[in-house]
Write a protein that holds these residues in place. Structure first.
Motif, short mmCIF file in Angstrom:
data_model
loop_
_atom_site.label_atom_id
_atom_site.label_comp_id
_atom_site.label_asym_id
_atom_site.label_seq_id
_atom_site.Cartn_x
_atom_site.Cartn_y
_atom_site.Cartn_z
N ALA A 34 0.86 -1.18 0.00
CA ALA A 34 0.00 0.00 0.00
C ALA A 34 0.90 1.23 0.00
CB ALA A 34 -0.92 -0.02 1.21
N THR A 35 0.34 2.41 0.03
CA THR A 35 1.12 3.64 -0.06
C THR A 35 2.19 3.73 1.02
OG1 THR A 35 -0.82 4.73 -0.97
CG2 THR A 35 0.96 6.14 -0.23
N THR A 36 1.80 3.54 2.28
CA THR A 36 2.76 3.68 3.39
C THR A 36 2.82 2.44 4.26
OG1 THR A 36 1.06 4.67 4.80
CG2 THR A 36 2.46 6.18 3.51
N SER A 37 2.30 1.32 3.76
CA SER A 37 2.28 0.12 4.59
C SER A 37 2.28 -1.13 3.72
CB SER A 37 1.03 0.13 5.48
OG SER A 37 -0.13 0.14 4.68
N VAL A 38 2.42 -2.24 4.39
CA VAL A 38 2.32 -3.55 3.75
C VAL A 38 1.02 -4.16 4.24
CG1 VAL A 38 3.29 -5.87 3.71
CG2 VAL A 38 4.81 -3.89 3.57
N GLU A 39 0.23 -4.68 3.32
CA GLU A 39 -1.06 -5.26 3.67
C GLU A 39 -1.00 -6.78 3.50
OE1 GLU A 39 -4.79 -3.21 2.42
OE2 GLU A 39 -5.03 -5.06 1.26
N ILE A 40 -1.43 -7.49 4.54
CA ILE A 40 -1.51 -8.95 4.50
C ILE A 40 -2.96 -9.32 4.72
CG2 ILE A 40 -0.74 -11.11 5.52
CD1 ILE A 40 1.68 -9.53 6.67
N ARG A 41 -3.51 -10.11 3.81
CA ARG A 41 -4.91 -10.54 3.94
C ARG A 41 -4.97 -12.05 4.00
NH1 ARG A 41 -9.09 -6.86 0.64
NH2 ARG A 41 -8.12 -4.86 1.09
N VAL A 42 -5.74 -12.56 4.93
CA VAL A 42 -6.02 -13.98 5.02
C VAL A 42 -7.52 -14.14 4.81
CG1 VAL A 42 -5.96 -16.03 6.48
CG2 VAL A 42 -4.11 -14.35 6.64
N THR A 43 -7.88 -14.87 3.77
CA THR A 43 -9.30 -15.08 3.48
C THR A 43 -9.58 -16.57 3.34
OG1 THR A 43 -8.92 -14.85 1.09
CG2 THR A 43 -9.54 -12.86 2.29
N ASP A 44 -10.82 -16.92 3.53
CA ASP A 44 -11.27 -18.29 3.28
C ASP A 44 -12.56 -18.22 2.49
OD1 ASP A 44 -13.50 -18.01 5.16
OD2 ASP A 44 -12.01 -18.20 6.74
N ASN A 45 -13.05 -19.35 2.08
CA ASN A 45 -14.27 -19.35 1.28
C ASN A 45 -15.50 -19.64 2.15
OD1 ASN A 45 -13.57 -22.01 1.66
ND2 ASN A 45 -14.03 -22.65 -0.42
N VAL A 46 -15.52 -19.05 3.33
CA VAL A 46 -16.64 -19.15 4.26
C VAL A 46 -17.30 -17.78 4.32
CG1 VAL A 46 -17.29 -19.85 6.61
CG2 VAL A 46 -15.33 -20.90 5.51
N GLU A 47 -18.42 -17.67 4.97
CA GLU A 47 -19.20 -16.43 5.00
C GLU A 47 -18.54 -15.27 5.74
OE1 GLU A 47 -20.54 -19.48 5.46
OE2 GLU A 47 -21.54 -19.52 3.54
N GLY A 48 -17.60 -15.50 6.60
CA GLY A 48 -16.96 -14.42 7.34
C GLY A 48 -17.29 -14.45 8.82
N ILE A 49 -16.81 -13.46 9.53
CA ILE A 49 -17.01 -13.38 10.97
C ILE A 49 -18.41 -12.82 11.24
CG2 ILE A 49 -16.19 -12.33 13.12
CD1 ILE A 49 -13.42 -12.08 11.72
N PRO A 50 -19.20 -13.53 12.04
CA PRO A 50 -20.55 -13.02 12.36
C PRO A 50 -20.47 -11.66 13.06
CG PRO A 50 -20.32 -15.31 13.05
CD PRO A 50 -18.96 -14.83 12.64
N ALA A 51 -21.37 -10.76 12.72
CA ALA A 51 -21.39 -9.42 13.29
C ALA A 51 -21.47 -9.43 14.81
CB ALA A 51 -22.55 -8.62 12.72
N ALA A 52 -22.13 -10.42 15.37
CA ALA A 52 -22.33 -10.50 16.83
C ALA A 52 -21.03 -10.70 17.61
CB ALA A 52 -23.30 -11.63 17.16
N ILE A 53 -19.98 -11.20 16.95
CA ILE A 53 -18.73 -11.43 17.69
C ILE A 53 -17.57 -10.53 17.23
CG2 ILE A 53 -19.33 -13.80 18.24
CD1 ILE A 53 -17.14 -14.59 16.13
N LYS A 54 -17.79 -9.71 16.24
CA LYS A 54 -16.69 -8.89 15.71
C LYS A 54 -16.04 -8.01 16.77
CE LYS A 54 -17.55 -8.74 10.82
NZ LYS A 54 -17.84 -7.95 9.65
N ASP A 55 -16.81 -7.52 17.73
CA ASP A 55 -16.24 -6.64 18.76
C ASP A 55 -15.45 -7.43 19.81
OD1 ASP A 55 -18.58 -7.79 19.74
OD2 ASP A 55 -18.97 -6.11 21.11
#
Length: 150
Positions: free
Chosen positions: A97-118
């Motif tokens: 990125a402009t001033t940083s390095v971005e590392i992304r880890v993804t899977d083919n699942v729906e993602g983190i449920p909103a109820a536990i993100k915090d």
């Protein structure tokens, strides 16, 4: 738990993030393979060839990567039992990125449920059944101190 309480020397050697990320991706895959789950899983590394070598504490970044990748494999494999037509896959990508390095880890699942993100950065929080995980995971990555990656 011991690793969570250990202090590092704080030394930040020049580190090839692509190499480090690739190592942890392969180690995580080998770990699930040893548990007998790898036959149904796949992984991919998409490394930005223009990524600069950066000063980081490899052990700290490695712990975060290991937990993110292990959690992604775990989620993808668990979903496989619900949706047998979906082959679990984890993808790790790096990008400059402009001033940083971005590392992304993804899977083919729906993602983190909103109820536990915090809660995901809380020490010892886990969504895994008892005995499946320790929970320190993402709390290692959460630090409010400003960081410079020179």
């Amino acid at each position: 738990m011991l690793e969570h309480s250990r202090a590092t020397t704080g030394e930040r050697p020049l580190t090839d993030i692509n190499q480090l990320a690739g190592e942890y991706l392969r180690l995580s895959y080998q770990g699930i393979k040893a548990k007998g789950n790898a036959s149904s899983a796949d992984y991919e590394l998409i490394a930005d060839e223009n990524l600069p070598i950066v000063n980081v504490v490899p052990q700290e970044i490695g712990r975060v990567l290991r937990n993110l990748i292990n959690n992604a494999f775990y989620a993808a494999i668990v979903v496989r039992t619900i949706r047998p037509y979906r082959k679990p896959k984890v993808c790790l990508s790096t990008q400059c990125a402009t001033t940083s390095v971005e590392i992304r880890v993804t899977d083919n699942v729906e993602g983190i449920p909103a109820a536990i993100k915090d809660k995901i950065f809380q020490p010892f929080f886990t969504t895994k059944p008892t005995g499946e995980g320790t929970g320190p995971g993402l709390s290692w990555s959460y630090d409010q101190r400003p960081r410079r990656f020179d």
